[in-house]
Design a protein around this motif. Structure first.
Motif, short mmCIF file in Angstrom:
data_model
loop_
_atom_site.label_atom_id
_atom_site.label_comp_id
_atom_site.label_asym_id
_atom_site.label_seq_id
_atom_site.Cartn_x
_atom_site.Cartn_y
_atom_site.Cartn_z
N SER A 162 18.88 60.90 62.80
CA SER A 162 19.09 60.25 64.10
C SER A 162 17.82 60.42 64.93
CB SER A 162 20.27 60.87 64.83
OG SER A 162 19.99 62.21 65.19
N ILE A 163 17.62 59.49 65.87
CA ILE A 163 16.45 59.52 66.76
C ILE A 163 16.94 59.65 68.19
CG2 ILE A 163 14.43 58.26 67.56
CD1 ILE A 163 14.23 57.02 64.78
N THR A 164 16.41 60.66 68.91
CA THR A 164 16.82 60.93 70.28
C THR A 164 15.65 60.69 71.23
OG1 THR A 164 18.31 62.64 69.46
CG2 THR A 164 17.77 62.69 71.81
N PRO A 165 15.76 59.73 72.17
CA PRO A 165 14.69 59.51 73.15
C PRO A 165 14.58 60.67 74.13
CG PRO A 165 16.19 57.64 73.06
CD PRO A 165 16.82 58.76 72.28
N THR A 211 3.99 55.26 70.76
CA THR A 211 5.30 55.90 70.70
C THR A 211 5.10 57.20 69.95
OG1 THR A 211 6.43 53.76 70.67
CG2 THR A 211 7.69 55.67 69.94
N PHE A 212 5.73 58.27 70.42
CA PHE A 212 5.53 59.61 69.88
C PHE A 212 6.81 60.12 69.24
CE2 PHE A 212 3.04 58.80 73.64
CZ PHE A 212 1.76 59.13 73.24
N TYR A 213 6.66 60.87 68.14
CA TYR A 213 7.82 61.41 67.43
C TYR A 213 7.56 62.86 67.04
CZ TYR A 213 8.92 56.48 66.58
OH TYR A 213 9.20 55.14 66.72
N LEU A 214 8.61 63.65 67.00
CA LEU A 214 8.61 64.97 66.36
C LEU A 214 9.64 64.87 65.24
CD1 LEU A 214 8.47 67.45 69.37
CD2 LEU A 214 6.66 66.91 67.73
N LEU A 271 12.94 63.53 67.51
CA LEU A 271 12.72 63.26 68.93
C LEU A 271 11.72 62.12 69.06
CD1 LEU A 271 12.45 66.80 70.56
CD2 LEU A 271 14.39 65.23 70.56
N LYS A 272 12.02 61.19 69.95
CA LYS A 272 11.19 59.99 70.14
C LYS A 272 10.81 59.86 71.60
CE LYS A 272 11.44 54.96 69.52
NZ LYS A 272 12.30 53.87 69.04
N TYR A 273 9.51 59.72 71.87
CA TYR A 273 8.99 59.52 73.22
C TYR A 273 8.55 58.06 73.33
CZ TYR A 273 8.60 64.60 72.99
OH TYR A 273 8.86 65.93 72.82
N VAL A 274 9.37 57.26 73.99
CA VAL A 274 9.06 55.84 74.14
C VAL A 274 8.25 55.65 75.41
CG1 VAL A 274 10.04 53.52 74.39
CG2 VAL A 274 11.20 55.23 72.99
#
Length: 191
Positions: free
Chosen positions: A25-28, A125-128, A152-155
């Motif tokens: 799953s991806i969480t903003p 866009t950034f992801y961990l 984790l997603k930084y939009v």
């Protein structure tokens, strides 16, 4: 979940169905550090035509202009501007066909979080991405992992942004994006 088709593929080829098939799953989320150490004209100038710009600011804005015409150089220029280049580290743009291979003589980790940045033109866009041994084994064997992987997603989207393709060419968006790059730099170092 048994009926879902699972196969290893290039990162850029993954779909929402692939994420579901591997229980990912991806969480903003959203950080906001200071940009006080940067030349203020980097944050406000919409063009390189201003004769009062420093050489480095004009160069950087030139890379942003190139990015609106589908080049990867703005990503590298942004990483250098914000100090991502450190001793034994080089910022480079690359296509995303990447895999992790267990290296001989190195211990196999139970979990490793991989910091990632994607660029769509001049828009980051950034992801961990936490990669567990269970997820790695599931992808290699096309199995469904029992544990969910939470990415984790930084939009980066500005409220007033007219077109996503403008990205960092827009000074207001640029300020927001540079803050995100700096927050991500600190976060990435901790991993």
């Amino acid at each position: 979940m048994a009926q879902l088709i699972r196969s290893a593929k290039s990162g850029s080829d993954w779909t929402n169905a692939d994420l579901l098939a591997y229980n990912i799953s991806i969480t903003p989320t959203s950080p906001a550090p200071s940009l006080d150490h940067l030349d203020s004209t980097i944050l406000t100038s919409p063009t390189t035509e201003d004769p009062t710009l420093s050489e480095s600011t004009a160069d950087y804005l030139g890379y942003l202009d190139l990015a609106t015409h589908a080049t990867q150089e703005s990503a590298t220029a942004t990483l250098r501007l914000l100090g991502f280049n450190a001793r034994h580290t080089t910022a480079r743009a690359a296509q995303t066909d990447v895999c992790i291979i267990y290296l001989r003589g190195q211990p196999v980790l139970e979990v490793m979080t991989i910091p990632c940045i994607t660029m769509f033109g001049p828009t980051p866009t950034f992801y961990l991405v936490p990669v567990t041994r269970e997820l790695s084994d599931a992808v290699m064997t096309a199995q469904y992992p029992t544990s969910e992987t939470r990415v984790l997603k930084y939009v980066t989207v500005a409220a007033h942004q007219r077109r996503i393709s403008d990205g960092m060419a827009d000074p207001e968006f640029r300020k927001l994006a540079l803050k995100r790059f700096l927050a991500f730099k600190s976060l990435a170092k901790s991993y």
